[in-house]
Design a protein around this motif. Structure first.
Motif, PDB file in Angstrom:
ATOM      1  N   ASP A   4       0.835  -1.294  -0.075  1.00  0.00           N
ATOM      2  CA  ASP A   4       0.141  -0.143  -0.107  1.00  0.00           C
ATOM      3  C   ASP A   4       0.858   1.281  -0.012  1.00  0.00           C
ATOM      4  O   ASP A   4       0.339   2.444   0.000  1.00  0.00           O
ATOM      5  N   VAL A   5       2.130   1.230   0.165  1.00  0.00           N
ATOM      6  CA  VAL A   5       2.962   2.349   0.015  1.00  0.00           C
ATOM      7  C   VAL A   5       3.589   2.810  -1.183  1.00  0.00           C
ATOM      8  O   VAL A   5       4.012   1.917  -2.049  1.00  0.00           O
ATOM      9  N   GLU A   6       3.357   3.948  -1.459  1.00  0.00           N
ATOM     10  CA  GLU A   6       3.673   4.410  -3.042  1.00  0.00           C
ATOM     11  C   GLU A   6       5.063   5.226  -2.698  1.00  0.00           C
ATOM     12  O   GLU A   6       5.080   6.075  -1.827  1.00  0.00           O
ATOM     13  N   LEU A   7       5.976   4.755  -3.308  1.00  0.00           N
ATOM     14  CA  LEU A   7       7.563   5.283  -3.142  1.00  0.00           C
ATOM     15  C   LEU A   7       7.818   6.364  -4.126  1.00  0.00           C
ATOM     16  O   LEU A   7       8.857   6.634  -4.180  1.00  0.00           O
ATOM     17  N   ASP A   8       6.807   7.111  -4.464  1.00  0.00           N
ATOM     18  CA  ASP A   8       6.947   8.159  -5.454  1.00  0.00           C
ATOM     19  C   ASP A   8       6.929   9.425  -4.680  1.00  0.00           C
ATOM     20  O   ASP A   8       5.781  10.274  -4.481  1.00  0.00           O
ATOM     21  N   ASP A   9       7.864  10.001  -4.164  1.00  0.00           N
ATOM     22  CA  ASP A   9       8.057  11.341  -3.131  1.00  0.00           C
ATOM     23  C   ASP A   9       7.805  12.501  -4.129  1.00  0.00           C
ATOM     24  O   ASP A   9       7.269  13.526  -3.728  1.00  0.00           O
ATOM     25  N   ASP A  10       8.247  12.356  -5.311  1.00  0.00           N
ATOM     26  CA  ASP A  10       8.149  13.512  -6.222  1.00  0.00           C
ATOM     27  C   ASP A  10       6.523  13.790  -6.609  1.00  0.00           C
ATOM     28  O   ASP A  10       6.219  14.786  -6.429  1.00  0.00           O
ATOM     29  N   ALA A  11       5.664  12.829  -6.862  1.00  0.00           N
ATOM     30  CA  ALA A  11       4.200  13.152  -6.829  1.00  0.00           C
ATOM     31  C   ALA A  11       3.677  13.658  -5.468  1.00  0.00           C
ATOM     32  O   ALA A  11       2.871  14.495  -5.651  1.00  0.00           O
ATOM     33  N   CYS A  27      11.396  20.873   3.963  1.00  0.00           N
ATOM     34  CA  CYS A  27      12.138  20.959   2.883  1.00  0.00           C
ATOM     35  C   CYS A  27      12.960  19.488   2.650  1.00  0.00           C
ATOM     36  O   CYS A  27      12.862  19.129   1.513  1.00  0.00           O
ATOM     37  N   LEU A  28      13.344  18.911   3.946  1.00  0.00           N
ATOM     38  CA  LEU A  28      14.040  17.721   3.886  1.00  0.00           C
ATOM     39  C   LEU A  28      12.968  16.570   3.104  1.00  0.00           C
ATOM     40  O   LEU A  28      13.512  15.775   2.528  1.00  0.00           O
ATOM     41  N   THR A  29      11.772  16.691   3.595  1.00  0.00           N
ATOM     42  CA  THR A  29      10.726  15.827   3.299  1.00  0.00           C
ATOM     43  C   THR A  29      10.527  15.696   1.572  1.00  0.00           C
ATOM     44  O   THR A  29      10.009  14.940   1.023  1.00  0.00           O
ATOM     45  N   ALA A  30      10.626  17.113   1.157  1.00  0.00           N
ATOM     46  CA  ALA A  30      10.503  17.321  -0.343  1.00  0.00           C
ATOM     47  C   ALA A  30      11.596  16.754  -1.135  1.00  0.00           C
ATOM     48  O   ALA A  30      11.491  16.829  -2.568  1.00  0.00           O
ATOM     49  N   LEU A  31      12.530  16.412  -0.646  1.00  0.00           N
ATOM     50  CA  LEU A  31      13.883  15.813  -1.086  1.00  0.00           C
ATOM     51  C   LEU A  31      13.578  14.262  -1.608  1.00  0.00           C
ATOM     52  O   LEU A  31      12.896  13.612  -1.148  1.00  0.00           O
ATOM     53  N   SER A  32      14.256  13.910  -2.953  1.00  0.00           N
ATOM     54  CA  SER A  32      13.845  12.665  -3.311  1.00  0.00           C
ATOM     55  C   SER A  32      14.379  11.578  -2.438  1.00  0.00           C
ATOM     56  O   SER A  32      15.250  12.123  -1.465  1.00  0.00           O
ATOM     57  N   ALA A  59      21.550  17.317  -3.821  1.00  0.00           N
ATOM     58  CA  ALA A  59      20.787  17.325  -2.589  1.00  0.00           C
ATOM     59  C   ALA A  59      20.824  18.712  -1.888  1.00  0.00           C
ATOM     60  O   ALA A  59      19.834  19.466  -1.576  1.00  0.00           O
ATOM     61  N   ARG A  60      21.979  19.048  -1.847  1.00  0.00           N
ATOM     62  CA  ARG A  60      22.286  20.506  -1.233  1.00  0.00           C
ATOM     63  C   ARG A  60      21.622  21.474  -2.216  1.00  0.00           C
ATOM     64  O   ARG A  60      21.129  22.592  -1.525  1.00  0.00           O
ATOM     65  N   LYS A  61      21.886  21.544  -3.398  1.00  0.00           N
ATOM     66  CA  LYS A  61      21.289  22.548  -4.475  1.00  0.00           C
ATOM     67  C   LYS A  61      19.973  22.566  -4.254  1.00  0.00           C
ATOM     68  O   LYS A  61      19.232  23.554  -4.101  1.00  0.00           O
ATOM     69  N   LYS A  62      19.273  21.467  -4.165  1.00  0.00           N
ATOM     70  CA  LYS A  62      17.774  21.292  -4.134  1.00  0.00           C
ATOM     71  C   LYS A  62      17.361  21.908  -2.802  1.00  0.00           C
ATOM     72  O   LYS A  62      16.270  22.747  -2.789  1.00  0.00           O
ATOM     73  N   LEU A  63      17.936  21.412  -1.816  1.00  0.00           N
ATOM     74  CA  LEU A  63      17.508  21.944  -0.228  1.00  0.00           C
ATOM     75  C   LEU A  63      17.784  23.515  -0.252  1.00  0.00           C
ATOM     76  O   LEU A  63      16.680  23.870   0.381  1.00  0.00           O
ATOM     77  N   ALA A  64      18.938  24.133  -0.770  1.00  0.00           N
ATOM     78  CA  ALA A  64      18.818  25.517  -0.771  1.00  0.00           C
ATOM     79  C   ALA A  64      17.695  26.117  -1.583  1.00  0.00           C
ATOM     80  O   ALA A  64      17.097  27.235  -1.133  1.00  0.00           O
ATOM     81  N   GLU A  65      17.243  25.658  -2.690  1.00  0.00           N
ATOM     82  CA  GLU A  65      16.383  26.087  -3.470  1.00  0.00           C
ATOM     83  C   GLU A  65      14.844  26.136  -2.716  1.00  0.00           C
ATOM     84  O   GLU A  65      13.882  26.984  -2.755  1.00  0.00           O
TER      85      GLU A  65
END
Length: 189
Positions: free
Chosen positions: A94-101, A128-133, A171-177
């Motif tokens: 039941d767990v969808e591993l698609d964090d981007d969605a 913000c950390l949870t929004a990372l892949s 990861a650092r670049k995305k987190l900074a954004e």
């Protein structure tokens, strides 16, 4: 101090391999919070992360005699934790591993009270950390929260050191954004 701690952990593992229950309790006391937090970040379920602690330390009890000391005991523990957590995630139907969605879902609850709460930098950073892949979040977690070296992260995750460095960079670049978009002017250190 870290060299003494590592030596002490290695001595505990040797004693555990001989069936020393007190050594097991000391090792558990020293590392169970770290194992729990890492497992919780991977699984996002407190009860499952609690159960994971038992499984990890049961493996330590059974496999202590096979520990070769090529890495720090804490690195070995996190590698066991990661392996077991990923096995649990694979078993979940039941767990969808698609964090981007999940990250793409709009948050319509930004009323004034929520907006004020979001000013808390700690909450913003966690959001913000949870929004990372998952791959990027795992690297950030190991390096910054568990203070693991690139070499240790490569061993835990099972990827080349250059891949760890590349993931860290992005990861650092995305987190900074994400932090900048959330109103935190100073990005990741």
């Amino acid at each position: 101090m870290s060299a003494n701690l590592a030596a002490s952990d290695e001595i505990l593992i040797a004693r555990i391999a001989q069936g020393d229950k007190l050594a097991m309790r000391v090792l558990y006391g020293r590392h169970h919070v770290r194992v729990y937090r890492f497992g919780l970040r991977l699984l996002r379920d407190e009860q499952v992360a609690e159960d994971l602690i038992s499984e990890v330390f049961l493996d330590v009890w059974r496999q202590a005699g096979r520990f070769e000391g090529r890495s720090a005991v804490s690195t070995w523990l996190l590698a066991i934790t990661r392996f077991k957590a990923l096995s649990i995630l694979r078993k979940r139907k039941d767990v969808e591993l698609d964090d981007d969605a999940a990250a793409a879902i709009e948050d319509g609850s930004d009323d004034p009270e929520i907006a004020t709460q979001k000013k808390d930098v700690g909450n913003v950073l966690r959001r913000c950390l949870t929004a990372l892949s998952p791959d990027h979040r795992e690297i950030i977690d190991l390096v910054y929260y568990h203070e693991k070296s690139v070499e240790e992260v490569a061993e835990i995750v099972g990827i080349p050191e250059n891949t760890v460095k590349t993931r860290m960079f992005y990861a650092r670049k995305k987190l900074a954004e994400l932090l900048k978009a959330a109103g935190v002017e100073r990005g990741w250190p």
